[in-house]
Design a protein around this motif. Structure first.
Motif, PDB file in Angstrom:
ATOM      1  N   LEU A  41      51.611 -35.329  90.247  1.00 39.09           N
ATOM      2  CA  LEU A  41      52.430 -35.498  89.037  1.00 39.09           C
ATOM      3  C   LEU A  41      53.834 -34.948  89.246  1.00 39.09           C
ATOM      4  O   LEU A  41      54.826 -35.570  88.857  1.00 39.09           O
ATOM      5  CB  LEU A  41      51.782 -34.771  87.849  1.00 39.09           C
ATOM      6  N   MET A  42      53.917 -33.762  89.856  1.00 38.16           N
ATOM      7  CA  MET A  42      55.236 -33.144  90.033  1.00 38.16           C
ATOM      8  C   MET A  42      56.110 -33.981  90.964  1.00 38.16           C
ATOM      9  O   MET A  42      57.313 -34.095  90.768  1.00 38.16           O
ATOM     10  CB  MET A  42      55.097 -31.711  90.580  1.00 38.16           C
ATOM     11  N   ARG A  43      55.496 -34.610  91.970  1.00 37.52           N
ATOM     12  CA  ARG A  43      56.294 -35.446  92.873  1.00 37.52           C
ATOM     13  C   ARG A  43      56.749 -36.722  92.183  1.00 37.52           C
ATOM     14  O   ARG A  43      57.751 -37.310  92.544  1.00 37.52           O
ATOM     15  CB  ARG A  43      55.494 -35.764  94.134  1.00 37.52           C
ATOM     16  N   ARG A  44      55.981 -37.176  91.205  1.00 41.29           N
ATOM     17  CA  ARG A  44      56.352 -38.410  90.516  1.00 41.29           C
ATOM     18  C   ARG A  44      57.361 -38.172  89.394  1.00 41.29           C
ATOM     19  O   ARG A  44      58.084 -39.082  89.001  1.00 41.29           O
ATOM     20  CB  ARG A  44      55.101 -39.059  89.899  1.00 41.29           C
ATOM     21  N   GLN A  55      60.507 -39.540  82.339  1.00 41.55           N
ATOM     22  CA  GLN A  55      60.814 -40.556  83.364  1.00 41.55           C
ATOM     23  C   GLN A  55      60.049 -40.260  84.656  1.00 41.55           C
ATOM     24  O   GLN A  55      59.898 -39.087  85.014  1.00 41.55           O
ATOM     25  CB  GLN A  55      62.316 -40.540  83.687  1.00 41.55           C
ATOM     26  N   TRP A  56      59.636 -41.321  85.327  1.00 42.68           N
ATOM     27  CA  TRP A  56      58.850 -41.173  86.565  1.00 42.68           C
ATOM     28  C   TRP A  56      59.491 -41.946  87.701  1.00 42.68           C
ATOM     29  O   TRP A  56      60.049 -43.024  87.488  1.00 42.68           O
ATOM     30  CB  TRP A  56      57.426 -41.717  86.344  1.00 42.68           C
ATOM     31  N   HIS A  57      59.384 -41.406  88.904  1.00 40.66           N
ATOM     32  CA  HIS A  57      59.793 -42.169  90.088  1.00 40.66           C
ATOM     33  C   HIS A  57      58.824 -43.346  90.247  1.00 40.66           C
ATOM     34  O   HIS A  57      57.656 -43.248  89.861  1.00 40.66           O
ATOM     35  CB  HIS A  57      59.731 -41.282  91.337  1.00 40.66           C
ATOM     36  N   THR A 103      50.981 -34.028 100.508  1.00 43.08           N
ATOM     37  CA  THR A 103      51.334 -35.092  99.564  1.00 43.08           C
ATOM     38  C   THR A 103      52.283 -36.058 100.257  1.00 43.08           C
ATOM     39  O   THR A 103      53.070 -35.661 101.121  1.00 43.08           O
ATOM     40  CB  THR A 103      52.008 -34.554  98.280  1.00 43.08           C
ATOM     41  N   ALA A 104      52.165 -37.326  99.891  1.00 40.10           N
ATOM     42  CA  ALA A 104      53.076 -38.328 100.438  1.00 40.10           C
ATOM     43  C   ALA A 104      53.350 -39.376  99.374  1.00 40.10           C
ATOM     44  O   ALA A 104      52.457 -39.759  98.619  1.00 40.10           O
ATOM     45  CB  ALA A 104      52.481 -38.980 101.682  1.00 40.10           C
ATOM     46  N   SER A 105      54.611 -39.815  99.343  1.00 39.45           N
ATOM     47  CA  SER A 105      54.969 -40.902  98.435  1.00 39.45           C
ATOM     48  C   SER A 105      55.133 -42.166  99.260  1.00 39.45           C
ATOM     49  O   SER A 105      55.330 -42.101 100.481  1.00 39.45           O
ATOM     50  CB  SER A 105      56.275 -40.568  97.718  1.00 39.45           C
TER      51      SER A 105
END
Ligand code: AMP
Ligand code: GLY
Length: 435
Positions: free
Chosen positions: A298-301, A325-327, A389-391
């Motif tokens: 969640l924090m990364r998004r 807002q989210w990435h 974590t990876a996006s």
């Protein structure tokens, strides 16, 4: 603002990373933190359940705002003690934290406010509990009332097994937490975590995440705190789906309104464990803080300033918040745990390659049980140790990046991961899967 964050897990490293990016954050202190958090915050060696120590520290250091990560200090009344001393804090009071610390409280609350959940009853007597099994059908879901570190739930396939489990609950298997037992109907569907922020009056939806609770691939092995997560969850919401709206209208809004109406306003993170059943979303349980490992994704998004939202929530002013807002990218988190976890495991093993992993495309490693050794090297210090974590533009890309970092960068022979995190999303098969 001078911020004090409480906790030491992967969730808290992700929170520290996010809070430290806020223009409102002038200094970030974490108690007690871990080796990763110490790289971005000032760590102070006060345990997360040392309520007196934490309150004294917040006062002596003139902390402006406290953020509580784990459930135990919330259930022990840390928020109440800080508020008494005039320290601003984000999190529920001890009484409001009962939404997590007492399953019986939550089930009765759902009944009072018509919130969809499994049929149930609450027992303090073994014979009464056994008799109730006759009214239910297999599988039988048996839960200790109190906090049991995620281990207080048994799903018994047969009546004999359920009776034997009940005898163990009442003979003190979970201590005080098991002196009161909830028996409930088994719900079928897809299990999902949904997160929102509440300010005592209103609730602001965040988003969903998928946890992986069992220790081993294919959802085998014992339950853990969580071995991996991803968000968004494909198929959760899209054209023709109204899941967030139903979750808000049928579950979260009635909860926050009901708590306010009962003079027990809820401020903090509302984490609903939900079963998406054929009849719609039903509440499995509430937690009163972010999930770990869900928080990390969640924090990364999240694009929006979390600290600003938390400050508004603590003031009862979420009405002033803009939409979150989210990435666009998908994010996956693969937990690296010490071999043996959730049973006994080694500590003090050297881990290398975290810096190299952090340089890889889309990768960010959040620490959980880590310490910096006297030799300057990173050492394992807990069951769950690292969160890779990876996006990625797609969930496939995010998954591939996370496992590449694990395989090509991290060097820790004593660690293990699940190899199938987000596999069900890759298969695009989100129906009728139970974690
Ligand atoms: P809880 O601690 O209440 O979230 O329960 C732990 C796990 O047990 C949940 O994540 C579900 O996978 C499962 N579970 C709990 N209650 C039920 C239920 N009524 N029906 C089906 N599965 C359940
Ligand atoms: N991952 C589930 C929890 O934090 O309770």
């Amino acid at each position: 603002m001078k911020i004090l964050l409480i906790g030491s897990g992967g969730r808290e490293h992700a929170l520290a990373w996010k809070l430290s990016q806020s223009p409102l954050c002038e200094q970030l202190i974490c108690a007690p933190g871990n080796a990763g958090i110490c790289e971005i915050a000032d760590c102070v060696n006060i345990a997360a359940d040392d309520i007196v120590g934490l309150v004294d520290f917040a006062l002596s250091e003139a902390v402006n705002f406290v953020v509580v990560g784990p459930e135990v200090p919330l259930a022990q009344g840390l928020v109440d003690e800080l508020a008494k001393k005039g320290v601003a804090v984000f999190g529920p009071t001890e009484q409001a934290a009962m939404l997590e610390s007492s399953k019986a409280f939550t089930k009765d609350f759902c009944t009072r406010h018509n919130i969809p959940t499994a049929k149930y009853d609450v027992f303090t007597d073994l014979d009464d509990a056994k008799a109730y099994l006759g009214e239910m059908s297999a599988p039988y879901v048996i839960k200790a009332d109190g906090l049991a570190a995620g281990k207080g739930v048994v799903i018994a396939e047969t009546k004999a097994e359920a009776e034997a489990e009940l005898a163990e609950f009442f003979s003190g298997k979970f201590g005080e937490a098991g002196a009161c037992v909830v028996i409930e109907e088994f719900m079928r569907g897809h299990e999902i975590s949904f997160f929102a922020l509440a300010d005592g009056k209103m609730v602001l939806p965040l988003c969903e995440a998928q946890d992986h609770k069992r220790a081993y691939d294919g959802d085998k092995g014992p339950n853990t705190g969580g071995m991996g997560a991803y968000s968004p969850v494909p198929g959760f919401e899209g054209p023709g789906f109204t899941d967030t709206a139903r979750i808000m209208d049928e579950i979260l809004i009635p909860t926050v309104r009901g708590m306010a109406a009962e003079d027990n306003p809820f401020v903090g993170v509302l984490f609903a464990g939900l079963m998406m059943t054929a009849e719609g979303p039903k509440l499995i349980e509430y937690n009163v803080r972010f999930g770990d490992p869900e928080c990390q994704v969640l924090m990364r998004r999240m694009k929006t300033d979390l600290l600003e939202l938390m400050v508004l929530a603590a003031k009862g002013r979420l009405v002033d918040a803009k939409t979150v807002q989210w990435h666009k990218d998908s994010v996956v988190n693969v937990v690296m745990a010490a071999q043996g976890y959730p049973g006994p495991y080694n500590k003090g093993e050297t881990i290398k390659g975290v810096d190299a992993a952090n340089l890889m495309d889309g990768v960010k490693v959040f620490h959980a049980g880590t310490v910096r050794g006297d030799d300057g090297l990173l050492k394992s210090a807990g069951g769950r140790v690292l969160n890779i974590t990876a996006s990625g533009k797609t969930i496939e890309q995010a998954v591939a990046r996370a496992y590449t970092a694990i395989d090509d960068a991290i060097i820790w022979p004593g660690g293990f991961v699940r190899r199938d995190i987000a596999k069900q999303a890759l298969n695009n098969n989100n129906s009728n899967q139970k974690q």
